[in-house]
Design an enzyme around this catalytic site. Structure first.
Site, mmCIF file in Angstrom:
data_model
loop_
_atom_site.group_PDB
_atom_site.id
_atom_site.type_symbol
_atom_site.label_atom_id
_atom_site.label_comp_id
_atom_site.label_asym_id
_atom_site.label_seq_id
_atom_site.Cartn_x
_atom_site.Cartn_y
_atom_site.Cartn_z
ATOM 1 N N HIS A 320 0.428 -1.366 -0.382
ATOM 2 C CA HIS A 320 -0.183 -0.278 -0.031
ATOM 3 C C HIS A 320 0.685 1.571 0.044
ATOM 4 C CE1 HIS A 320 -3.621 -2.830 1.023
ATOM 5 N NE2 HIS A 320 -4.286 -1.746 0.718
ATOM 6 N N GLY A 321 1.935 1.466 0.528
ATOM 7 C CA GLY A 321 3.003 2.321 0.233
ATOM 8 C C GLY A 321 4.340 2.069 1.110
#
Length: 440
Positions: A320-321
């Site tokens: 996600h990041g």
């Protein structure tokens, strides 16, 4: 070009018109050009990255299927994984790893940093190419002989930017079929698109400003502001992410193509495990099939099972990041799963002693609320700009709540804003429940 842009409102009707007036043999060619044009409108300079990833995965799969030499099959699988994942790691994680390693030696400020542009959709199309290569290696699917059909599978514009992460056995055959105009499909697709635009524009974008007023300047926020902003962010990220998915699903459905279901009312879940069966389903199922099960899944000892769960959720966080806040977010969900697994027998016995069934309505209501609160707590790390900001936000929950009036003032939530938020959320509930996801 984004879904909620004026350019897309011109682009999509043109593509749709051409799709239904062109003969079958020309439709997929038009879709391929349209998909690459869609991508180029985002980042023309990185079009060769998606093209290269597509070529490597297709070429490796073709040889893997044709050869019986085990060492060559394994080598080509490893090579394609390294190249495809290498692009993802370089563009998305190089600076994060560079800073993290330098920080270990106390030189974080002097870490080498590259001025990289994160390619749009790279996390999604990389995972699609990986699933294709792995499935061919396992013998689960046959290779697609036509490179350009495969390129269309990788780049199909509705789901290129924000998913869902499609499987080749679902999407490729549909891209080859001749889809005639269907009024029921058009109506259903339009409903998805309208719902998606409403989620994105009328809910997510509305709540974004209120959430940012706290999370972008956490130093002045009290406990009330943190709680309200976090609960609003839970709604915002759902509407933002599922809104894009709904638009993608609708775009494809009008053309007669059914994308997989990616969200299924996740905040109605009664456990964290159920939440991950309803939230970002395409990613959850991908991690289950290509990481969790190959690691051994639950068919092993308790300690190994726990380790497998934690690995999967750490990878989910990083997917996600590229920041430690996302890693911690993933670790929290991993801990939720592990604690739930270890305490389930005790919780079931406790309910039996007090005469309650785990499936009774009161118990399910309580479990739904608890699950939502646990998920919302983890969102603090997901949304926080840094570990320092996350610490400041958590500190506000224990050191000073301030007043509700001051919290609303800080967030800019006046009476008009509150009314608009309540109306939008009420409309969201009604619209979200009115769309049947079962056959999407």
């Amino acid at each position: 070009m984004t879904f909620n842009s004026w350019e897309f409102l011109v682009f999509y009707p043109v593509v749709l018109l051409l799709y239904f007036i062109l003969p079958k043999r020309a439709r997929w060619i038009m879709l391929l050009f349209a998909s690459y044009f869609f991508y180029i409108c985002y980042q023309a300079e990185l079009v060769f990255l998606i093209l290269g990833t597509t070529a490597v995965s297709w070429g490796a799969s073709l040889i893997i299927e044709r050869t019986e030499r085990r060492w060559l099959r394994r080598f080509l699988l490893a090579l394609s994984l390294v190249i495809c994942l290498g692009g993802l790691f370089f563009y998305k994680y190089f600076n994060f790893l560079s800073w993290s390693i330098a920080s270990i030696f106390g030189a974080g400020d002097s870490a080498p940093v590259l001025n990289l542009i994160l390619p749009v959709g790279i996390s999604f199309y990389t995972f699609q190419t990986l699933s294709y290569v792995i499935d061919v290696y396992r013998g689960d699917i046959k290779t697609e002989r036509n490179f350009f059909f495969y390129a269309l599978y990788v780049s199909f514009f509705p789901q290129l930017v924000a998913g869902p992460i499609e499987r080749p056995e679902n999407l490729i055959p549909q891209l080859k079929e001749e889809h005639k105009w269907s009024t029921p499909d058009a109506v259903r697709g339009a409903k998805y698109m309208l719902l998606g635009f409403f989620k994105k524009i009328c809910v997510a974008d509305l709540l974004s400003g209120y959430v940012s007023s706290v999370y972008n300047s956490p130093e002045g926020a009290g406990g009330f502001a943190v709680v309200i902003a976090t609960l609003l962010f839970a709604v915002q990220i759902y509407c933002d992410f599922s809104g894009y998915t709904d638009i993608a699903t609708g775009c494809a459905r009008i053309m007669g193509i059914k994308l997989m279901k990616n969200f299924d009312h996740p905040y109605l879940s009664t456990s964290i495990k159920e939440f991950w069966g309803r939230w970002h389903i395409s990613l959850s199922s991908w991690l289950r099939d290509y990481l969790y099960i190959p690691l051994g899944g639950s068919r092993c000892g308790r300690a190994r099972h726990i380790m497998n769960l934690m690995i999967v959720f750490l990878v989910s966080g990083l997917w996600h990041g590229a920041a430690w806040t996302f890693v911690i977010w993933g670790a929290i969900h991993g801990l939720y799963q592990i604690i739930g697994l270890l305490t389930r027998p005790f919780r079931d016995r406790l309910l039996c002693r007090v005469g309650l069934s785990p499936d009774s309505r009161p118990v399910r209501c309580v479990r739904t609320v608890v699950t939502f609160l646990l998920v919302s707590f983890a969102w603090i790390f997901f949304r926080a700009g840094s570990l320092s900001d996350a610490g400041t936000l958590l500190s506000a929950l224990f050191t000073g709540w301030g007043s509700l009036t001051s919290a609303l003032s800080l967030m800019g939530l006046d009476l008009t804003g509150i009314l608009m938020t309540v109306i939008s959320l009420g409309a969201l509930v009604l619209l979200d429940r009115s769309v049947v996801y079962g056959d999407a």
